[in-house]
Write a protein that holds these residues in place. Structure first.
Motif, PDB file in Angstrom:
ATOM      1  N   GLY A  73       2.143   6.861  -1.380  1.00 16.30           N
ATOM      2  CA  GLY A  73       1.013   7.124  -0.344  1.00 16.30           C
ATOM      3  C   GLY A  73      -0.079   6.602  -0.964  1.00 16.30           C
ATOM      4  O   GLY A  73      -0.477   6.277  -1.925  1.00 16.30           O
ATOM      5  N   ASP A  74      -1.163   6.403   0.112  1.00 20.23           N
ATOM      6  CA  ASP A  74      -2.171   5.765  -0.028  1.00 20.23           C
ATOM      7  C   ASP A  74      -3.376   6.345   0.500  1.00 20.23           C
ATOM      8  O   ASP A  74      -3.409   6.734   1.707  1.00 20.23           O
ATOM      9  CB  ASP A  74      -2.397   4.169   0.352  1.00 20.23           C
ATOM     10  N   VAL A 102      -5.324   4.611   3.389  1.00 21.67           N
ATOM     11  CA  VAL A 102      -4.706   4.800   4.577  1.00 21.67           C
ATOM     12  C   VAL A 102      -4.740   6.065   5.304  1.00 21.67           C
ATOM     13  O   VAL A 102      -4.998   6.117   6.639  1.00 21.67           O
ATOM     14  CB  VAL A 102      -3.359   4.321   4.425  1.00 21.67           C
ATOM     15  N   ASN A 103      -4.618   7.024   4.412  1.00 17.97           N
ATOM     16  CA  ASN A 103      -4.816   8.366   4.953  1.00 17.97           C
ATOM     17  C   ASN A 103      -6.112   8.507   5.580  1.00 17.97           C
ATOM     18  O   ASN A 103      -6.096   9.174   6.687  1.00 17.97           O
ATOM     19  CB  ASN A 103      -4.386   9.543   4.053  1.00 17.97           C
ATOM     20  N   LYS A 104      -7.107   8.055   5.119  1.00 18.30           N
ATOM     21  CA  LYS A 104      -8.283   8.153   5.640  1.00 18.30           C
ATOM     22  C   LYS A 104      -8.777   7.373   6.681  1.00 18.30           C
ATOM     23  O   LYS A 104      -9.117   7.833   8.048  1.00 18.30           O
ATOM     24  CB  LYS A 104      -9.195   7.976   4.656  1.00 18.30           C
ATOM     25  N   LEU A 105      -8.284   6.087   6.647  1.00 15.33           N
ATOM     26  CA  LEU A 105      -8.538   5.124   7.937  1.00 15.33           C
ATOM     27  C   LEU A 105      -7.530   5.696   8.955  1.00 15.33           C
ATOM     28  O   LEU A 105      -7.773   5.072  10.089  1.00 15.33           O
ATOM     29  CB  LEU A 105      -7.950   3.645   7.385  1.00 15.33           C
ATOM     30  N   THR A 127      -3.802   5.585  10.998  1.00 16.13           N
ATOM     31  CA  THR A 127      -2.639   4.359  11.473  1.00 16.13           C
ATOM     32  C   THR A 127      -3.094   3.425  12.464  1.00 16.13           C
ATOM     33  O   THR A 127      -2.453   2.562  12.916  1.00 16.13           O
ATOM     34  CB  THR A 127      -1.413   5.280  11.867  1.00 16.13           C
ATOM     35  N   SER A 128      -4.567   3.531  12.815  1.00 17.36           N
ATOM     36  CA  SER A 128      -4.919   2.533  13.617  1.00 17.36           C
ATOM     37  C   SER A 128      -5.086   0.996  12.974  1.00 17.36           C
ATOM     38  O   SER A 128      -5.093   1.336  11.699  1.00 17.36           O
ATOM     39  CB  SER A 128      -6.496   2.765  14.303  1.00 17.36           C
ATOM     40  N   TYR A 184      -6.961  -2.111  11.100  1.00 16.84           N
ATOM     41  CA  TYR A 184      -8.167  -2.253  10.403  1.00 16.84           C
ATOM     42  C   TYR A 184      -7.710  -3.439   9.706  1.00 16.84           C
ATOM     43  O   TYR A 184      -6.709  -3.751   9.327  1.00 16.84           O
ATOM     44  CB  TYR A 184      -8.507  -0.769   9.516  1.00 16.84           C
ATOM     45  N   VAL A 187     -13.681   0.712   2.128  1.00 12.40           N
ATOM     46  CA  VAL A 187     -13.314   2.123   1.951  1.00 12.40           C
ATOM     47  C   VAL A 187     -12.694   2.608   0.605  1.00 12.40           C
ATOM     48  O   VAL A 187     -13.110   3.568  -0.109  1.00 12.40           O
ATOM     49  CB  VAL A 187     -12.292   2.828   3.066  1.00 12.40           C
ATOM     50  N   ASN A 200      -2.684  14.657   2.759  1.00 13.72           N
ATOM     51  CA  ASN A 200      -3.836  13.601   2.834  1.00 13.72           C
ATOM     52  C   ASN A 200      -4.074  12.679   1.565  1.00 13.72           C
ATOM     53  O   ASN A 200      -4.884  11.965   1.619  1.00 13.72           O
ATOM     54  CB  ASN A 200      -5.052  14.198   3.138  1.00 13.72           C
ATOM     55  N   ARG A 201      -3.311  13.163   0.660  1.00 13.29           N
ATOM     56  CA  ARG A 201      -3.659  12.368  -0.807  1.00 13.29           C
ATOM     57  C   ARG A 201      -4.948  12.414  -1.100  1.00 13.29           C
ATOM     58  O   ARG A 201      -5.462  11.415  -1.630  1.00 13.29           O
ATOM     59  CB  ARG A 201      -3.199  10.914  -0.569  1.00 13.29           C
TER      60      ARG A 201
END
Lengths: 557, 320
Positions: B21-22, B25-28, B30-31, B33, B41, B259-260
């Protein structure tokens, strides 16, 4: 020994007293409310001095309601444009801030409280002209200007809310009219169909942020720093658990608003981790409304024939679909294999089993509620045809078995869909190695392309009913390799649909997209799903378009 | 304690880093980018640096400034997030253990002194049943019975004394069985000792024999179990906190893991580790408080030193 017993008793009493003596400073306690309220008002300026005590008897039959939800991050920060935890951002944003545009739950139309009008520039179809009303005020008394609009849009672009779509906004050429500080010219890089979806974030007060630490140091978790033009002020806040909002007496729109618009004096929001606890609190009257309900909860409320209040089911405007990773695994280059998978999946049965009364079998990759929906783009289950297609695949390739991988996220309906899909594939003769993993791990594997299938299923639905939000994951730039289509035809269709503001042309393009997915056996539409909320007799009317980001202004006591 | 905490930091940081997991990616989300946005980021979060640099910076921040970092997901200071919730979890945990002790020790004693009687069997069966019940089931049944059916107690939150009853009861009932069984077996062992027989032969009342002579000696293993339970209840508070919607560290930890959110995971783990270390110290002190033999070991050491000093002074006097 006596000393020891006495010590133990004293310890027990001390712990009991400490535990029962009340909550922490940020917990919601009735004693703490006036202080928190005063603090918020003091910081937000003189104009809100009487907000907590204000009560307009003409506007409020019910003065206080409590709403509960199991939505993740339902209660959190106070940044209306924050990229993180957007659910709480929206709930709070609708109450404390004014979005530039929002969707009217009764008409489904985009409307605005703060804009006098907005239109595309007659000479430049990529320039949107927005004119603010001249009587919009923030809670600290500052008048809202087009500079605040510019600042808000710039924040959204920087914070990457809907990042791909904001790439179509040219902030460098977006400017405030030099002769009228209520007019903003918003420059797009191209004509842009879904422009309204970029205008639904709450407008922030630029000068207030600058005065309180600036963008870098502003504390978006401090309720006393909330300064929007919306109808409510925050009076209590426990991060991740609860927030209390109080109707402002000096809300600029108060005299114009309908009697059932923002008519509740106090709104308490509670976040629940467990849906059973949520329903117990709803049934015992601890909360007046529960949002984001399961099918069994809705059935239970409906079976009670009104004694448990009113359950309302609304479309999510989204279609759950199983997507074949056609550009991620060359095995899918063979049309017969894709056909075998699509025809061998009983999507209707999956929809019924997984969603119960909250789902309907999908008939296209778009939901029926979409203005661009066309019927007839779902596959009819035919096991024999699927097995025949698989036999054709074997004959063409010389293979005698098919082994595929499916990574799905645990804890939701996706895992159930994946399990049923695996069983249907087994009946066809295809082996699917199913890996159900936690969301964080699954996301990592989707990005790596370590799955042959994806489930496209927006957790938040599609409250704006914007077609782009359904199809954005199929574009070549998507981060999930099994989702992304690399084909030129489909990508040009998706881009063209996005870049036109002509609805007739958009309808034609999106019909071709639906046809493309159907003809090429790339996506299996599974279910159109609904979302639900319920409210008891304390609330006479409650209209929502979204349960994870509800606009709680449309409630009446 | 310090080496233990450093070890915890290194192990948890490494495990978090190795988790699939990243966090970017969790912050951004799944839209879509771009790679540039991703890199920006990642750079802001410090995740573009090598593993050892990341770990070194984190540990140095904790050691030198007490800085637990900033949450990847919410951008809020981790110590502030934890500070809002730490005492909720600790209060709930300590209260649960207090209730456990108040009920389990007397029942354990009763079961021991009434060995092989109906009372003993009832208590034993009760303990076995409690030990078999999963905590979440107990909590849900409690909510259904006391909140939904009877309407006596609230099902969620933690804003009045009534709110504490169900979660504390669930925690306590889960821990009750093991403490009760430990008290019973420990008491059985002690009451067979010669000095208990001697005490009885002296004609002491049974209450005095049990409380003054037997219980005190039987408490050592019980204290060990109770100490472990405090740590377990605090560390494993996630189930009860989730079901009862309690704003404690358990829910914070789960959100952080999903959320990692490495800084949040590290911060919560570190705080729990500190608490466990302190509890171990408290347990050691309790040993000394209840057992004179252990106390004597420490005071004996200082007496020896005193005696040596006196003897040395005496020799010096003789020589003079």
């Amino acid at each position: 020994m006596k000393k020891f017993v006495a010590f133990m008793l004293a310890l027990a009493m001390m712990l009991s007293l400490a535990a029962c003596g009340g909550s922490s400073s940020s917990d919601s306690s009735s004693d703490a409310q006036p202080a928190a309220s005063e603090s918020a008002e003091a910081n937000a300026g003189d104009s809100t001095d009487s907000s907590a005590e204000s009560a307009d008897p003409d506007r409020a039959a019910t003065t206080e309601v409590t709403i509960g939800s199991t939505g993740a991050n339902f209660v959190g920060h106070f940044d209306p444009d924050g990229v993180f935890s957007t659910e709480c951002g929206y709930v709070m944003s609708y109450l404390c801030y004014d979005p530039i545009l929002y969707t009217d739950p009764e008409t489904g139309e985009w409307v605005s409280d703060i804009l006098e009008e907005y239109h595309w520039d007659e000479e430049d179809e990529t320039k949107l002209v927005m004119t603010l009303r001249d009587d919009v005020y923030f809670s600290n008394g500052d008048q809202m200007t087009a500079e605040d609009l510019w600042y808000t849009l710039a924040r959204c672009a920087d914070l990457m809310v809907y990042s791909t779509l904001y790439a179509y906004v040219d902030m460098d050429d977006t400017y405030v009219d030099p002769d009228n500080d209520l007019v903003l010219y918003m420059q797009f890089t191209d004509t842009f169909g879904p422009y309204e979806t970029l205008l639904r974030n709450g407008v922030v007060n630029e000068s207030w942020i600058e005065e309180n630490g600036g963008e870098e140091n502003f504390d978006w978790f401090d309720p006393s720093l909330v300064c929007g033009s919306g109808p409510y002020a925050v009076t209590e806040f426990t991060n991740g658990i609860s927030t209390t909002f109080q109707l402002r007496d000096d809300w600029w729109y108060k005299d114009e608003a309908d009697a059932d618009y923002c008519s509740i004096q106090t709104i308490n929001i509670k976040q629940y981790s467990d849906s059973n606890t949520l329903m117990v609190d709803y049934e015992t009257g601890t909360i007046d409304a529960a949002v984001n309900l399961s099918a069994s909860d809705v059935d239970s409320i409906n079976d009670a024939a009104g004694s448990k209040g009113t359950a309302v089911t609304i479309p999510s405007n989204y279609t759950a679909a199983i997507v074949l990773g056609v550009d991620n695994n060359s095995i899918f280059d063979n049309m017969n294999l894709r056909k075998a998978i699509c025809l061998g999946t009983d999507a209707d049965a999956i929809a019924t089993a997984v969603y119960g009364s909250l789902g309907d079998p999908a008939t296209s990759t778009l939901p029926t509620s979409s203005p661009y929906y066309k019927a007839g783009y779902a596959y009819t289950y035919d096991l024999e045809a699927a097995q025949a297609a698989l036999a054709d695949y074997y004959a063409e390739t010389g293979e005698n078995s098919v082994n595929l991988t499916f990574v799905a996220a645990s804890g939701g309906v996706d895992a159930e869909i994946a399990e049923l899909f695996q069983a249907y594939m087994e009946a066809v003769g295809i082996t699917v190695d199913l890996q159900i993993l936690d969301q964080g791990t699954a996301v990592g594997m989707w990005i790596e392309g370590a799955t042959d299938f994806m489930i496209n299923n927006s957790a938040n639905g599609n409250s704006t009913n914007e077609v782009t939000n359904v199809y954005e994951h199929y574009e070549s730039t998507d981060v999930f390799k099994a989702d992304a289509r690399q084909g030129e035809e489909i990508n040009s269709l998706l881009t063209a649909g996005r870049l036109t503001v002509d609805t007739t042309e958009r309808a034609s393009i999106y019909e071709q997209v639906q046809q493309y997915f159907y003809d090429n056996y790339e996506v299996i539409p599974v279910a159109e799903w609904n979302v639900a909320y319920a409210y008891n007799d304390t609330i006479s009317e409650m209209s929502l378009l979204d349960v994870t980001r509800p606009n709680l202004r449309f409630m009446a006591g | 304690m310090i080496p233990v905490l450093l070890g915890v930091l290194v192990i948890v940081f490494s495990l978090s880093y190795l988790m699939p997991g990243d966090p970017v990616v969790n912050k951004l989300g799944t839209s879509n980018y771009t790679q540039e946005q991703y890199d920006q980021v990642a750079s802001e979060m410090g995740l573009d640096q090598p593993f050892l640099v990341q770990m070194g910076k984190y540990i140095w921040g904790v050691v030198s400034e007490g800085n637990l970092g900033t949450s990847y997901q919410t951008n809020q200071d981790v110590s502030k997030s934890i500070g809002e919730r730490f005492w909720v979890t600790i209060r709930l945990g300590l209260l649960s253990v207090a209730v456990t002790v108040i009920f389990s020790v007397p029942f354990g004693i009763l079961s021991a002194i009434k060995q092989k009687t109906a009372t003993d069997y009832i208590i034993t069966v009760f303990a076995v049943v409690l030990a078999s019940l999963p905590g979440f089931w107990l909590a849900l049944e409690g909510i259904i019975l006391f909140s939904l059916k009877l309407g006596w107690l609230p099902a969620s939150g933690l804003t009045s004394w009534k709110h504490y009853i169900l979660p504390v009861a669930c925690n306590a009932l889960m821990a009750l069985a093991s403490t009760m069984r430990m008290t019973r077996s420990s008491m059985l062992e002690v009451i067979r000792q010669d000095y208990i027989r001697t005490a009885r032969a002296k004609g002491l009342p049974e209450r005095v024999v049990i409380v003054r002579h037997a219980l005190r000696n039987a408490l050592i293993p019980v204290i060990t179990v109770v100490g472990a339970q405090v740590s377990m209840i605090v560390g494993g508070s996630v189930i009860i906190e989730s079901i009862f919607s309690i704003p404690g560290m358990g829910t914070l930890m789960v959100t952080g893991i999903n959320n990692r959110d490495y800084p949040m995971i590290m911060g919560v783990t570190l705080l729990i580790s500190v608490f466990v270390c302190i509890m171990n110290l408290v347990v050691d002190l309790c040993y000394a408080a209840v057992d004179p033999r252990i106390r004597a070991q420490f005071s004996g050491g200082s007496k020896k030193k005193k005696r040596k000093a006196v003897a040395a002074a005496g020799k010096a006097g003789e020589q003079a």
